[in-house]
Write an enzyme that holds these catalytic residues in place. Structure first.
Site, mmCIF file in Angstrom:
data_model
loop_
_atom_site.group_PDB
_atom_site.id
_atom_site.type_symbol
_atom_site.label_atom_id
_atom_site.label_comp_id
_atom_site.label_asym_id
_atom_site.label_seq_id
_atom_site.Cartn_x
_atom_site.Cartn_y
_atom_site.Cartn_z
ATOM 1 N N ASN A 50 0.810 -1.213 0.000
ATOM 2 C CA ASN A 50 0.000 0.000 0.000
ATOM 3 C C ASN A 50 0.845 1.265 0.000
ATOM 4 O OD1 ASN A 50 1.015 -0.393 2.512
ATOM 5 N ND2 ASN A 50 -0.786 0.407 3.561
ATOM 6 N N ILE A 51 2.149 1.136 -0.300
ATOM 7 C CA ILE A 51 3.006 2.319 -0.251
ATOM 8 C C ILE A 51 2.494 3.414 -1.191
ATOM 9 C CG2 ILE A 51 5.311 3.121 -0.877
ATOM 10 C CD1 ILE A 51 6.423 0.606 0.328
ATOM 11 N N GLU A 52 2.511 4.657 -0.697
ATOM 12 C CA GLU A 52 2.114 5.825 -1.490
ATOM 13 C C GLU A 52 0.700 5.681 -2.049
ATOM 14 O OE1 GLU A 52 3.512 8.681 -2.112
ATOM 15 O OE2 GLU A 52 5.584 8.434 -1.435
ATOM 16 N N ASP A 53 -0.248 5.391 -1.196
ATOM 17 C CA ASP A 53 -1.657 5.342 -1.588
ATOM 18 C C ASP A 53 -1.981 4.235 -2.587
ATOM 19 O OD1 ASP A 53 -1.975 7.439 0.057
ATOM 20 O OD2 ASP A 53 -2.152 8.953 -1.502
ATOM 21 N N ALA A 54 -1.079 3.273 -2.771
ATOM 22 C CA ALA A 54 -1.418 2.147 -3.623
ATOM 23 C C ALA A 54 -2.468 1.310 -2.903
ATOM 24 C CB ALA A 54 -0.187 1.303 -3.888
#
Lengths: 266, 818
Positions: free
Chosen positions: B737-741
């Site tokens: 989920n890094i950076e709004d993934a």
């Protein structure tokens, strides 16, 4: 492995699975979700559609209608003699023909008429499209067997979930009978019974441990039984729930065997 | 804190307001006023055509706007409904007819010939305005004509595309603004006024040099003129007169010494005057020498007078008798400037919303139409002169070319290039979803360039409260320059000044003309739309009477009055373009809106106008708001409270009103949400089946939000929803989920989560070329040059056009044109 059935209705089943680890319980759950085949409409021939709904949208809605399935009657297309081209052994045709008169009408899943009386919509009350006066649809739909991995519409189950079997114990020597835990429990597991704190319906316990937090004396402990799971299986109506469990267990066994055979051949 | 139900109970008032004005009422009212009054005013300002033809001129009379219609290629004509215009790429426009009377003059005998009603051009019509065919239609009729009954209107259809005239923010015209200058400039202080009259903008500035001298600059005169000379040219011949007009404060008069001394060279001693030389003539000649170099003295004087009348402060008047008034006005400017110099007054706040005016579609169309009409009159004159030169009898019917106005209007609306070099005035209506369309129609842009920083102009100002949404603005270069008006904000369309002026005199305002410009320091100056009209001994009382008269309906509801204690002046406004908002009147510590009124409004017995007429609710502008104490909730009402907010959350715009609990968010998050609400896919319009937008998205399963705001009900968001309620789990899941993934559930997407349809239009036409070549739609023959693999043509019908409901891939032919 031991199975105790707690509750069984037309579409739901609840049972306790004992003597298995989490990996197996989850494998069983996933088999039910993604591996067990069920019938669903997969191809749609739109002959006429004057409704407001686009053909693609209507086709998608038809696909999601659960159909009653007799697993023995049909072949999976990839295992069929026709090599997936579609034949009477792996396909079932349903037709839908409806025209609105002077009043607007709703087309329901019950309006689908099937070639095979054993493959019909599991529920007739699913709304498909609303027709304004004098709008008409004529549709031919082809249902086939498929698996949940391919598309969610082939899943025979809506919900499959398991949880640990809860163990609620009250240390009577520590209990002050304050009754705070009774108030706080959302599932009403605890009950003051005269001068003892009794437990009831412990299977309902959600393991939230609100009572443990509330109990100052530390009299309550919530634990879970190792290697036993409380399963809840909800069928979409395509297959009876017990059949889903049994067939899935068989499938799982087969698949494990395939894996073992492969491992042994190495 | 009052209970939730207590705070929510005034919503029926807001709903009655929306029911009456609609969500884009400002555009409709502005356009209606343009068609009803301003169109005729523009024609009247031209009045007469004077071609260079002996004894022949043409009087212009009444202008009539017909219902929208279209002329087909075969010459037949029929009423045009908007959706036909949209689909057939037509312009939704009305025919304009102008009464013209040719007049023959032979010697002293004038004979008026027969009046002719002549077609002069097409005027694009705003949807849902009074002239629109959809005006006053019932819901069923609207549906029958292929319209979405919830469509707000307020836009135009030009060549089939929906175009919005974006409201333009401007510095208020005819208002004096005083400022301190930066250290590097050649002057210390400056007074500026944008005198605007009939679309002509004439900035007048008075600068104070480091030496203390005052110089005036105005259009058509090169350089800067000493103030005293200009005053003398305007008719204030003695130094005493000038001083009196400016101020009776000795300190201020002291500042004038340098200025007045500058005029000594042109002064003529009393008794030495003759016909040729007077102080006034000398002063005029001083100006004349600048505007008419090397001409005779007679010509110079005449020219100077003309320049003073036409280009100096034209909003006061352009006649000879207005000159003295102009001198009084200049005196007023000087007084303010010198008060600033002496520290008796503070700089004017350019960003205060009282100093801003919004130009709506009606105002924009008026300036466009004026230019279009001028070029038509020029064209008519040219045509008439040509026929006269050939010795034929002039005939206006053949001299009028309707194309001139039609093309001028259409071209500006289609490209957005307005008169005066403004670009981007007309924009394609955003149809992403219902909210984006509404928000687009409520947009306000500031003409300030986006390359310069202009930090103050971008800032949120306290006077934006209730007028401009604090959150809805783009990020990046346009931040703070593109704004959106708040839910309850309404823009004034303007009323006649004369009635207000009369009411002021009745309320014992001493007229400035009677006083011959001599204002004492004790009495308060009274301004009407920035023009000094007189003085009053008890300004508080004056403000109170005017307000009372407005509440009683004796003067127009659009009039606003404000008294400034610090500078002792009264500002009365009734012009167009002020952003105003409604508030509940509080008298003697009690809200005038009782529960009984609320019930009547909720039951539909009373409309919003009834509340307004009975003085229960009133509109205040940024200026009058300076005199009020507005309670946020009924509990906050104190002894000095003058008004009560209807619902405080109406300070937000349409888009920001969709955010639940905005006060609990970090403010930039609200900005992002207000921006993203306009990008969400939804149901753009209920008539999507009958539309042919070049690109459009349609959401399959839109949902009503689980957590909603009260404003959503009033706006009608749930009737044209956008978006779905997603169940989300927030956990790291090993860093995917890094950076709004995000990871989405495959089954939910297969079940229809976030499904939408995208439609776009491909166009082609059969053309005939010079030289006999012709286009044809067909399934191309093998022999055709550029023939593709026959595969590409498999889905073409016999007519060469793609069949309906077939699957196509990239590279497939949709239209076979050979």
């Amino acid at each position: 492995m031991e199975i105790t059935i707690l509750e069984k209705t037309e579409h739901n089943i609840k049972f306790i699975l004992e003597g298995m680890d989490v990996a197996f319980a989850n494998a069983l759950r996933r088999t039910m979700l993604t591996r067990l085949p069920a019938m669903a409409i997969d191809e749609v021939l739109v002959i006429e559609n004057t409704s407001v709904m686009y053909d693609e949208m209507l086709a998608h809605r038809l696909g999601l209608v659960p159909l009653t399935t007799i697993l023995e009657d049909y072949n999976l297309p990839d295992k069929c003699d026709c090599e997936g081209k579609g034949c009477s052994l792996c396909q079932c045709t349903l037709t839908l023909e409806k025209e609105a008169g002077d009043e607007e009408i709703m087309v329901f899943s019950r309006d689908l008429s099937s070639q095979d009386p054993k493959v019909v919509p599991a529920s007739g009350d699913i709304p498909l499209v609303k027709l304004a006066p004098h709008q008409r649809i004529i549709i031919e739909a082809y249902a086939r067997l498929g698996r949940g991995v391919e598309n969610a519409k082939f899943q025979p189950v809506a919900t499959v979930a398991y949880k640990y079997v809860p163990l609620v114990t009250v240390d009577k020597s520590k209990c002050t009978l304050c009754g705070d835990c009774v108030e706080v429990c959302p599932k009403k597991i605890l009950r003051l019974n005269g001068n003892t704190l009794a437990t009831q319906n412990t299977l309902d316990c959600s393991l939230c441990e609100a009572c443990v937090e509330e109990c100052e004396a530390g009299a309550i402990t919530i634990d879970s039984k190792p290697d036993s799971f409380l399963f809840k299986v909800e069928s979409t109506g395509s297959l009876p729930p017990e059949e889903i469990v049994v067939k899935s267990a068989e499938l799982l066994k087969e698949r494990v065997q395939v894996a073992l055979d492969f491992a042994n051949s190495l | 804190m009052s209970s939730l139900s207590e705070r929510q109970k005034y919503w029926p008032v807001i709903e009655s307001y929306f029911a009456e004005k609609g969500l884009v009422g400002q555009h409709l009212d502005s356009f209606n006023r343009f068609v009803r009054e301003e169109l005729q005013q523009v024609v009247d300002s031209v009045g007469r055509l004077n071609p260079k033809v002996e004894g022949y001129f043409v009087d212009l009379g009444e202008i009539t706007v017909m219902p929208p219609s279209v002329r087909e290629a075969d010459g037949s004509e029929h009423p045009l409904y908007p959706n036909e215009a949209r689909i057939r790429n037509l312009t939704y426009a009305s025919k304009l007819f102008l009464d013209m009377t040719p007049v023959r003059q032979e010697g002293s005998v004038t004979t008026r010939l027969e009046t002719m009603r002549i077609y002069v051009g097409d005027l694009p019509i705003m949807l849902r305005s009074e002239t629109c065919l959809l005006h006053g239609m019932s819901e069923e009729d609207l549906i029958k004509h292929g319209e979405d009954p919830n469509d707000p209107g307020g836009y135009f259809i030009i060549n089939g595309s929906e175009r919005v005239l974006v409201t333009q923010e401007d510095l208020a015209p005819n208002r004096i603004l005083i400022e301190e200058a930066s250290k590097s400039s050649s002057y210390t202080h400056i007074a500026k006024v944008f005198s605007t009259s009939r679309g002509f903008r004439a900035p007048v500035t008075i600068e104070r040099k480091r030496t203390g001298e005052l110089r005036v600059s105005f259009p058509s005169v090169p350089g800067k003129i000493p103030l005293a000379i200009l005053m003398k040219a305007l008719g204030l011949e003695s130094d005493r007169d000038i001083a009196e007009v400016i101020s009776d404060d000795d300190e201020i008069r002291n500042e004038l010494i340098v200025t007045i001394e500058q005029a000594t060279p042109i002064n003529v001693m009393r008794g030495e005057e003759d016909e040729e030389t007077s102080t006034r003539n000398n002063a005029l000649d001083f100006i004349g020498k600048r505007v008419a170099v090397g001409q005779t003295k007679e010509y110079r004087l005449a020219r100077a007078e003309k320049v003073l009348d036409r280009y100096l402060l034209p909003h006061i008047g352009t006649e000879e008798h207005h000159r003295l008034q102009k001198a009084y006005y200049l005196g007023q400017m000087v007084e303010r400037l010198l008060e600033l110099v002496l520290g008796k007054r503070t700089q004017d706040d350019k960003d205060h919303y009282a100093n801003k005016r919004l130009k709506l579609s009606g105002d924009l169309l008026m300036s466009l139409f004026r230019v279009a009409l001028y070029s038509l009159t020029r064209d008519i004159k040219y045509q008439l002169e040509r026929t006269a030169v050939r010795g034929r009898k002039p005939n206006i019917r053949t001299a009028v070319r309707a194309d001139v106005i039609t093309q001028r209007l259409k071209h500006a609306l289609a490209t957005g290039n307005w008169v005066g070099g403004k670009a981007g005035v007309s924009q394609l209506l955003d149809r992403t979803n219902y909210i984006s369309s509404l928000s687009h129609l409520r947009r306000v842009v500031s003409p300030l360039s986006r390359s310069q920083p202009h930090f103050e102009a971008r800032d949120l100002h306290s006077t934006h409260w209730g007028k401009i949404c604090p959150n809805e603005t783009p990020e990046g270069p346009n931040c703070g320059l593109v704004k959106n008006i708040a839910m309850m904000a309404y823009i004034s369309v303007g009323t006649g000044e004369d009635a207000v002026e009369r009411a002021l005199y009745k309320a014992e305002v001493e007229s400035i003309e009677k006083l011959r410009g001599k204002r004492g320091a004790k009495w308060a100056d009274v301004f009407l739309n920035g023009r000094l009209v007189g003085i009053h001994p008890a300004p508080q009382v004056l403000a109170k009477t005017i307000r009372q008269k407005r509440r009683a309906g004796e003067i127009n509801e659009e009039v606003n009055i404000a008294y400034y204690e610090d500078t002792n002046e009264v500002q009365v406004n009734c012009d167009a373009g002020r952003v105003r908002r409604p508030v509940i009147v509080v008298e003697n510590g009690k809200s005038r809106l009782t529960d009984e009124h609320l019930r009547m409004v909720a039951d539909g017995e009373w409309t919003f106008t009834d509340l307004l007429r009975n003085g229960i609710v009133e509109f205040v502008d940024a200026e009058e708001e300076e005199n009020t104490l507005i309670a946020m909730t009924p509990d906050d009402i104190g002894p000095r409270t003058t008004h009560l907010e209807i619902v405080p959350s109406t300070i937000l715009g349409i888009s920001a009103a969709l955010i639940p609990f905005p006060e609990r968010n970090q403010s930039p998050r609200n900005v992002y949400m207000a921006g993203m609400a306009k990008q969400s896919v939804g149901v753009p319009a209920a008539n999507f089946k009958f539309r042919a937008d070049t690109r459009s998205h349609f959401f399959h399963y839109p949902q009503i939000p689980i957590v909603k705001t009260r404003a959503m009900d009033s706006i009608g968001f749930e009737e044209r929803p956008a978006g779905q309620n997603f169940v989300v789990g927030i956990l790291s899941f090993e860093g995917y989920n890094i950076e709004d993934a995000l990871i989405m559930n495959k089954a939910s997407i297969e079940r229809g989560l976030g499904r939408s349809t995208f439609a776009r239009v491909y166009e082609s036409e059969e053309r005939k070329y010079p030289g006999g070549q012709e286009d044809r739609f067909e399934v191309p023959d093998r022999s055709v040059r550029g023939y593709r693999a026959s595969e590409s043509y498999r889905n073409l019908g016999e007519d060469g056009i793609i069949e309906t409901e077939v699957e196509v891939q990239g590279g497939d032919v949709l239209i076979g044109r050979t």
